[in-house]
Write a protein that holds these residues in place. Structure first.
Motif, PDB file in Angstrom:
ATOM      1  N   SER A 173      96.735 100.561 -30.028  1.00 48.58           N
ATOM      2  CA  SER A 173      95.879 101.003 -28.696  1.00 48.58           C
ATOM      3  C   SER A 173      96.426 102.042 -28.073  1.00 48.58           C
ATOM      4  O   SER A 173      95.729 103.150 -27.363  1.00 48.58           O
ATOM      5  CB  SER A 173      95.316  99.915 -28.027  1.00 48.58           C
ATOM      6  OG  SER A 173      94.721  98.936 -28.778  1.00 48.58           O
ATOM      7  N   LYS A 174      97.712 101.943 -27.795  1.00 50.39           N
ATOM      8  CA  LYS A 174      98.370 102.787 -26.818  1.00 50.39           C
ATOM      9  C   LYS A 174      98.470 104.127 -27.485  1.00 50.39           C
ATOM     10  O   LYS A 174      98.436 105.171 -26.789  1.00 50.39           O
ATOM     11  CB  LYS A 174      99.808 102.188 -26.544  1.00 50.39           C
ATOM     12  CG  LYS A 174     100.442 103.247 -25.447  1.00 50.39           C
ATOM     13  CD  LYS A 174     101.904 102.832 -24.986  1.00 50.39           C
ATOM     14  CE  LYS A 174     102.608 103.602 -24.133  1.00 50.39           C
ATOM     15  NZ  LYS A 174     103.939 103.312 -23.748  1.00 50.39           N
ATOM     16  N   ARG A 175      98.884 104.259 -28.759  1.00 43.66           N
ATOM     17  CA  ARG A 175      98.913 105.652 -29.392  1.00 43.66           C
ATOM     18  C   ARG A 175      97.538 106.172 -29.343  1.00 43.66           C
ATOM     19  O   ARG A 175      97.527 107.552 -29.344  1.00 43.66           O
ATOM     20  CB  ARG A 175      99.355 105.231 -30.825  1.00 43.66           C
ATOM     21  CG  ARG A 175     100.929 104.952 -31.006  1.00 43.66           C
ATOM     22  CD  ARG A 175     101.321 105.103 -32.598  1.00 43.66           C
ATOM     23  NE  ARG A 175     100.406 104.449 -33.501  1.00 43.66           N
ATOM     24  CZ  ARG A 175     100.993 103.137 -33.777  1.00 43.66           C
ATOM     25  NH1 ARG A 175     102.247 102.407 -33.344  1.00 43.66           N
ATOM     26  NH2 ARG A 175     100.325 102.184 -34.832  1.00 43.66           N
ATOM     27  N   ALA A 176      96.558 105.527 -29.693  1.00 48.95           N
ATOM     28  CA  ALA A 176      95.206 106.202 -29.725  1.00 48.95           C
ATOM     29  C   ALA A 176      94.646 106.534 -28.145  1.00 48.95           C
ATOM     30  O   ALA A 176      93.758 107.444 -28.096  1.00 48.95           O
ATOM     31  CB  ALA A 176      94.077 104.975 -30.111  1.00 48.95           C
ATOM     32  N   PHE A 177      95.355 105.953 -27.118  1.00 45.34           N
ATOM     33  CA  PHE A 177      95.075 106.332 -25.718  1.00 45.34           C
ATOM     34  C   PHE A 177      95.828 107.475 -25.217  1.00 45.34           C
ATOM     35  O   PHE A 177      95.669 108.026 -24.240  1.00 45.34           O
ATOM     36  CB  PHE A 177      95.520 105.261 -24.774  1.00 45.34           C
ATOM     37  CG  PHE A 177      94.714 105.162 -23.241  1.00 45.34           C
ATOM     38  CD1 PHE A 177      93.296 104.881 -23.131  1.00 45.34           C
ATOM     39  CD2 PHE A 177      95.587 105.527 -22.440  1.00 45.34           C
ATOM     40  CE1 PHE A 177      92.930 105.240 -22.032  1.00 45.34           C
ATOM     41  CE2 PHE A 177      95.203 105.740 -21.123  1.00 45.34           C
ATOM     42  CZ  PHE A 177      93.614 105.691 -20.704  1.00 45.34           C
ATOM     43  N   GLU A 178      96.794 108.023 -26.067  1.00 47.42           N
ATOM     44  CA  GLU A 178      97.684 109.272 -25.758  1.00 47.42           C
ATOM     45  C   GLU A 178      97.163 110.556 -25.197  1.00 47.42           C
ATOM     46  O   GLU A 178      97.479 111.234 -24.482  1.00 47.42           O
ATOM     47  CB  GLU A 178      98.577 109.352 -26.767  1.00 47.42           C
ATOM     48  CG  GLU A 178      99.764 108.223 -26.966  1.00 47.42           C
ATOM     49  CD  GLU A 178     100.917 108.482 -28.221  1.00 47.42           C
ATOM     50  OE1 GLU A 178     100.545 109.166 -28.797  1.00 47.42           O
ATOM     51  OE2 GLU A 178     101.851 107.625 -28.080  1.00 47.42           O
ATOM     52  N   THR A 179      95.938 110.728 -25.841  1.00 47.83           N
ATOM     53  CA  THR A 179      95.278 111.925 -25.410  1.00 47.83           C
ATOM     54  C   THR A 179      94.235 111.597 -24.133  1.00 47.83           C
ATOM     55  O   THR A 179      93.455 112.644 -24.021  1.00 47.83           O
ATOM     56  CB  THR A 179      94.430 112.471 -26.448  1.00 47.83           C
ATOM     57  OG1 THR A 179      93.452 111.299 -26.934  1.00 47.83           O
ATOM     58  CG2 THR A 179      95.446 112.674 -27.729  1.00 47.83           C
ATOM     59  N   ALA A 180      94.251 110.704 -23.561  1.00 43.65           N
ATOM     60  CA  ALA A 180      93.461 110.379 -22.354  1.00 43.65           C
ATOM     61  C   ALA A 180      94.028 111.222 -21.073  1.00 43.65           C
ATOM     62  O   ALA A 180      94.792 111.648 -21.087  1.00 43.65           O
ATOM     63  CB  ALA A 180      93.318 108.862 -21.806  1.00 43.65           C
ATOM     64  N   PRO A 181      93.005 111.770 -20.617  1.00 47.64           N
ATOM     65  CA  PRO A 181      93.438 112.565 -19.183  1.00 47.64           C
ATOM     66  C   PRO A 181      94.172 111.833 -18.357  1.00 47.64           C
ATOM     67  O   PRO A 181      94.215 110.703 -18.211  1.00 47.64           O
ATOM     68  CB  PRO A 181      91.713 113.005 -18.816  1.00 47.64           C
ATOM     69  CG  PRO A 181      90.997 112.615 -19.831  1.00 47.64           C
ATOM     70  CD  PRO A 181      91.385 111.586 -20.569  1.00 47.64           C
ATOM     71  N   ALA A 182      94.669 112.588 -17.429  1.00 47.24           N
ATOM     72  CA  ALA A 182      95.731 111.895 -16.345  1.00 47.24           C
ATOM     73  C   ALA A 182      94.960 111.172 -15.400  1.00 47.24           C
ATOM     74  O   ALA A 182      93.852 111.623 -15.117  1.00 47.24           O
ATOM     75  CB  ALA A 182      96.587 113.024 -15.662  1.00 47.24           C
ATOM     76  N   GLY A 183      95.476 110.028 -14.892  1.00 45.57           N
ATOM     77  CA  GLY A 183      94.741 109.396 -14.052  1.00 45.57           C
ATOM     78  C   GLY A 183      93.875 108.142 -14.729  1.00 45.57           C
ATOM     79  O   GLY A 183      93.544 107.245 -13.966  1.00 45.57           O
ATOM     80  N   TYR A 184      93.642 108.200 -15.952  1.00 46.85           N
ATOM     81  CA  TYR A 184      92.967 107.038 -16.675  1.00 46.85           C
ATOM     82  C   TYR A 184      94.167 106.251 -17.073  1.00 46.85           C
ATOM     83  O   TYR A 184      95.143 106.436 -17.422  1.00 46.85           O
ATOM     84  CB  TYR A 184      91.895 107.624 -17.781  1.00 46.85           C
ATOM     85  CG  TYR A 184      90.743 108.412 -17.051  1.00 46.85           C
ATOM     86  CD1 TYR A 184      89.636 107.668 -17.051  1.00 46.85           C
ATOM     87  CD2 TYR A 184      90.963 109.797 -16.964  1.00 46.85           C
ATOM     88  CE1 TYR A 184      88.555 108.154 -16.680  1.00 46.85           C
ATOM     89  CE2 TYR A 184      89.611 110.306 -16.458  1.00 46.85           C
ATOM     90  CZ  TYR A 184      88.584 109.771 -16.316  1.00 46.85           C
ATOM     91  OH  TYR A 184      87.307 110.476 -15.808  1.00 46.85           O
ATOM     92  N   MET A 185      93.573 104.801 -17.111  1.00 40.86           N
ATOM     93  CA  MET A 185      94.564 103.766 -17.378  1.00 40.86           C
ATOM     94  C   MET A 185      94.250 102.985 -18.512  1.00 40.86           C
ATOM     95  O   MET A 185      93.077 102.855 -19.080  1.00 40.86           O
ATOM     96  CB  MET A 185      94.677 102.676 -16.091  1.00 40.86           C
ATOM     97  CG  MET A 185      95.396 103.474 -14.810  1.00 40.86           C
ATOM     98  SD  MET A 185      95.297 102.562 -13.555  1.00 40.86           S
ATOM     99  CE  MET A 185      93.884 103.528 -12.808  1.00 40.86           C
ATOM    100  N   LEU A 186      95.302 102.325 -19.187  1.00 42.16           N
ATOM    101  CA  LEU A 186      95.268 101.690 -20.297  1.00 42.16           C
ATOM    102  C   LEU A 186      95.930 100.300 -19.830  1.00 42.16           C
ATOM    103  O   LEU A 186      97.087 100.388 -19.640  1.00 42.16           O
ATOM    104  CB  LEU A 186      95.647 102.009 -21.602  1.00 42.16           C
ATOM    105  CG  LEU A 186      95.655 100.996 -22.984  1.00 42.16           C
ATOM    106  CD1 LEU A 186      94.410 100.916 -23.290  1.00 42.16           C
ATOM    107  CD2 LEU A 186      96.507 101.702 -24.042  1.00 42.16           C
ATOM    108  N   PHE A 187      95.335  98.931 -19.972  1.00 46.53           N
ATOM    109  CA  PHE A 187      96.122  97.860 -19.910  1.00 46.53           C
ATOM    110  C   PHE A 187      96.319  97.028 -21.104  1.00 46.53           C
ATOM    111  O   PHE A 187      95.446  96.971 -21.875  1.00 46.53           O
ATOM    112  CB  PHE A 187      95.129  96.937 -18.861  1.00 46.53           C
ATOM    113  CG  PHE A 187      95.215  97.002 -17.504  1.00 46.53           C
ATOM    114  CD1 PHE A 187      95.547  98.423 -16.867  1.00 46.53           C
ATOM    115  CD2 PHE A 187      94.904  96.021 -16.628  1.00 46.53           C
ATOM    116  CE1 PHE A 187      95.603  98.930 -15.509  1.00 46.53           C
ATOM    117  CE2 PHE A 187      94.434  96.538 -15.133  1.00 46.53           C
ATOM    118  CZ  PHE A 187      95.044  97.729 -14.622  1.00 46.53           C
ATOM    119  N   GLY A 188      97.533  96.454 -21.140  1.00 45.30           N
ATOM    120  CA  GLY A 188      97.809  95.516 -22.350  1.00 45.30           C
ATOM    121  C   GLY A 188      97.189  93.923 -21.959  1.00 45.30           C
ATOM    122  O   GLY A 188      97.085  93.810 -20.759  1.00 45.30           O
ATOM    123  N   ILE A 189      97.037  93.293 -22.977  1.00 42.44           N
ATOM    124  CA  ILE A 189      96.392  91.941 -22.801  1.00 42.44           C
ATOM    125  C   ILE A 189      97.592  91.082 -23.181  1.00 42.44           C
ATOM    126  O   ILE A 189      97.692  90.944 -24.489  1.00 42.44           O
ATOM    127  CB  ILE A 189      95.096  91.733 -23.391  1.00 42.44           C
ATOM    128  CG1 ILE A 189      94.249  92.623 -22.851  1.00 42.44           C
ATOM    129  CG2 ILE A 189      94.724  90.255 -23.038  1.00 42.44           C
ATOM    130  CD1 ILE A 189      93.013  92.755 -23.560  1.00 42.44           C
TER     131      ILE A 189
END
Length: 377
Positions: free
Chosen positions: A173-189
């Protein structure tokens, strides 16, 4: 690898914390309760009522939105905020909870979960990469990693397998999120069921991967409250103090008070609107069941001191009549009253933490609930 931090811790009172989480669509004051708009709508409420009630952030459901109307369609229409008219922060869950709740319709494999749509029976595949892609298409401010949630009680082997799979999915999930624009967030569970060692291992594994924030999942799924609170206490010392902590799917006002006392910052639950549709009101007197006949001749409002107009301006007798008659207005009024109460509760919590009086606020609030509703005149 660590990610940029968008969370500012403003004050603590024992383990209880108050802070500010900055998202692309606005600031979230914590502790925060996120009303649940599963399919891009708050059942029985207009978005302006949700905002007026004091909510900074709401939750949408990746699984349901990807099935209908479709993530690509929402993206083409400007994203979830533009599509719904909610001009504020949004968090989307990953679809992982449906892995558990739709157990008769899915198969879990290393690569992905295969669902049979509950809408039309179509086969749908949801991988960690697709989950993040959908959440990015929706444009949610906070995305969640794909995980597998196990309903408790469960065998240790099942809990361990799901926890380890969720950690591997966290990395993807983190690798897939790497291209997200600055300011957007990913939480682990954090997963691990009701087993302390597995909870600690999951939390440490997620910290090693590095996320903007950390959620505690797989609770409020059938276990007693004391088990849930014990698991929060197990993972709290492992999680970074400077990152937000989100207890998923929780819960009652008492759950929120007790979890805040253990360092949790964010909550969501369908209970305020679901219970409202079934005639239940949350108030400073505790829960009030408007279906009960004793309210039929009671001219008092639910709470004459509430800052929310509907809690002050409608009699219990009228609300009872609406509920017993099956009038839609009854469900609408009780849903907004309940959402407003949850926001009043978290606002009071934030103020108490900032003033160093959270223990007194907690005791006073519980005392009012325990005394219960006062008798009619």
């Amino acid at each position: 690898m660590s990610l940029p931090n968008h969370f500012e811790l403003l004050a603590t009172d024992g383990p209880a914390r108050t802070g500010r989480l900055t998202t692309p669509h606005g600031v979230v004051r914590t502790p925060a309760f996120m009303p649940v708009g599963t399919a891009g709508a708050m059942k029985g409420m207009h978005w302006r009522e949700v905002r007026d009630a004091g909510a900074d952030i709401v939750l949408g459901n990746t699984y349901h939105l990807m099935l209908r109307p479709g993530a690509e369609r929402i993206a083409a229409l400007g994203g979830l905020q533009a599509f719904t008219g909610w001009n504020g922060p949004m968090l989307t869950d990953s679809g992982g909870f449906q892995v558990m709740s739709l157990s008769e319709l899915r198969k879990v494999k290393e690569e992905a979960v295969t669902f049979r749509s509950h809408i039309d029976g179509a086969i749908v595949e949801l991988s960690p990469e697709r989950s993040i892609e959908v959440q990015r298409l929706l444009g949610s401010d906070i995305a969640m990693q794909m995980d597998e949630c196990v309903r408790l009680p469960a065998d240790r082997s099942d809990i361990d397998r799901a926890m380890q799979l969720s950690l591997r999915w966290a990395e993807r999930s983190k690798r897939a999120f790497e291209t997200a624009p600055a300011g957007y967030m990913l939480f682990g569970i954090v997963q691990g069921g009701d087993l302390p060692q597995l909870r600690q291992a999951s939390a440490q594994g997620l910290v090693d991967i590095g996320f903007h924030g950390y959620a505690i999942g797989g609770l409020a799924v059938g276990e007693p409250q004391e088990v849930m609170l014990a698991m929060i206490e197990e993972v709290g010392p492992v999680l970074p103090k400077d990152r937000p902590r989100y207890l998923m799917g929780v819960g009652t006002p008492d759950d929120i008070l007790e979890a805040v006392a253990r360092g949790v910052d964010m909550f969501d639950c369908v209970m305020p609107t679901r219970n409202g549709r079934h005639g239940m009101a949350f108030t400073r007197y505790g829960q009030i069941n408007l279906r009960n006949a004793r309210h039929a001749d009671d001219s008092r409002p639910l709470d004459e001191t509430s800052p929310w107009p509907s809690a002050r301006n409608y009699s219990r007798a009228y609300l009872h009549h609406l509920v017993r008659s099956g009038e839609t207005l009854g469900a609408m009024l009780l849903s907004e009253i309940n959402i407003a109460y949850y926001q009043q509760l978290t606002d009071g919590i934030r103020q108490a933490i900032a003033q160093g009086t959270f223990a007194d606020f907690r005791a006073r609030t519980k005392s009012e609930w325990e005394k219960g509703d006062i008798a009619p005149r």
